[in-house]
Each structure stands twice: as C-alpha cells, then as structure tokens.
Design a protein around this motif. Sequence first.
Motif: not given
Length: 342
Positions: A39, A42, A44, A46
Amino acid sequence: MPVNKNALLRYKTIDNCLRNTARQWTLDDLIDACSDALYEYTGKDDLVSRRTVQLDIQKMRSSELGYEAPIEVYDNKYYRYSDPAYSITSTPVSESDLKQMREAVEVLKQMSGFSGFAGMEDIVGRLEDHVCAVRHERKPAIYFESNDRLKGLNFMTPLYEAIVAKTPVRMTYQSFRAIQPKTFLFSPYILKEYRNRWFVFGRGERDRYVVNLALDRIVAVDQTAGETFIEDPKFDPEVYFKDMIGVTKIPGTMDRETEVRFWADAKQVPYIETKPLHQSQMVLERSEDGSAIFQLTVCENYELEKAIIEFGEGIKVLSPKSLVSRIHSRLKQALSLYEGSL
C-alpha cells in the motif's frame, strides 16, 4: 525467471519481519505486513492473498532465488529464522548471478568501443572486479573516485527518460548566484559528467542557445503534459563537445575554437603528455632542458583556465593574448591574497 518489484517488496518485508525477534509472527501477521508495504509503495489498498505469501515463503526457502532462507514454523503457528543472524540481504551471490554478471561485463566491453559510451571502461572494470571479489571473497582491487554527498543524482532518471522521450520537464533551479529558485520549462538534450559532477544540457523556454545546468543545483524536476519540446537541429553532442574542456561554452567569441599554445617546464611535461588536457593536444617544440611547447585547439572557457592554473608555475600561456591576459589577471589576484602574510 525475473522477479517483479511487488514480489521483491514482499520478500524484503517478510525478511524484515522474521529478523525482528522481539515478536512472534503468524502467517496472518506476515500477510498484513506485506499488504501494508504494498500500500505504501503503490497506494492501492489491496490485501495480499494467503496463497501468495505461502508461495513467497516457499520460494524464499528454495534455491530458486538463491536465498535458501532457513524459515521454520514453531508451535505449529509462528514463523522465524532458525538462524537469527540470517537475512536475504546478506545472501552471497549465486553461481547463476555470477554467470549473468560475467555476461553483462562482456556486453559492456563490446559497448565500450562506441564514442557514446565514454568512460565505459571504468564501469566495466569496476563490475568485473566486483564479480571476482564476490567469487573469491576478497576486497576489490579497483577503487574509483566517488562523492557520496553529491546532490542531484536522483534527478538523473527523470531527465534521462525525458531526453529519450523528447518531452520537456518543468525545472525548478537555483544557481549559486540566485537568491531564489526559478521554475521554467526545459527541454533536455543530453547528460554529461565532468570531474564527478553531472550536468544536463538543453534549452529553456526563453533560451536562444543550449545551456548547461548542474544537477546539484536542481530543486525539482516535474513531468509535463501537452507542452512542446524545443528541438535544436544544430545541437550535435559530438560536435558541441569536440572543442571543449569541461561543460561551459559561452555564446559569442568564446564559443569558437582557437589555437591555445603554452610552455611547460620539464617537471610538468610527463604529466601533460600522459594525461592530455584535450584530445587535440600536440607537441610543437621540445627543448634540451626537457621543457616543451604544446598546442590545443579548443574554445576558451572557465574550465580551460582552471586546468592551466592547476599547474601553477609549471605552465606559461603563450597565446592567444585574450587567454594570456585572463590567466595573468587571475594569478595576480591570487598572489595579492598572500601579500603581507609571509
């Protein structure tokens, strides 16, 4: 098989966790740590799957990546290194890695013959020596000058990418003389190193000529969209740098090549001959006392003057008169600093 950046980040995260023996690590803890690391990298949010981390641990244990990490499970729940001193960052280079590095050395050796790869011999020598040092566990036999405190090297990648893509960047730059940094559009053409400093050559939105900017004076380099790259069909690096010592070319009379002649005493002649000031250097006359008269075909600039002054009393500029005058003036000013101090 090449390892992608996300996988490498997970391996490093797992390694950091297992090296931290102050707490116990379950599989869920490792999954959370990897998810948090990705996280941050990036942006993101996820969640890394359970299966992914299990496969990561399996690969780290194997010889596939050269790690052979001693990861063990204890109490049927927690993960740790059986050797507390182990880390994947201290893993010796594998035979496969060495083979690839040797192949890279051979490729670089072939490339070193091209003029566009000036200085490649030094890089090849350093890489080859490092390969041998790792293989035989010895200290390197080649040491290259470096400056760990040099600023601006982080801008090399975005500038290189802009040069290749021919896209302008928004440059924030502060010269030594400027009180405040200035921001402007800049179209970069080429990167050049001189005496362990890096410079980018190109044209700003208001520049009539090619200019050079020192990377250590750059404050920021930002990508642009929809801006026009300023082409300069007259700029040819091979021609531009051919008659120049260093990186400075002042538009006008000082950017024209001229014949520079200077006398060197017997003590300095061997040094000047074995390490020429410029590729155009030639000997015009030798004397019985070992002194000699040299000639360079270069443009007059600050770096030329500095190179001459470095030899102190061992060199005397004979022509052109403009250079004789400037060297005389600089040496006279230098001498005035010592008046009354002896």
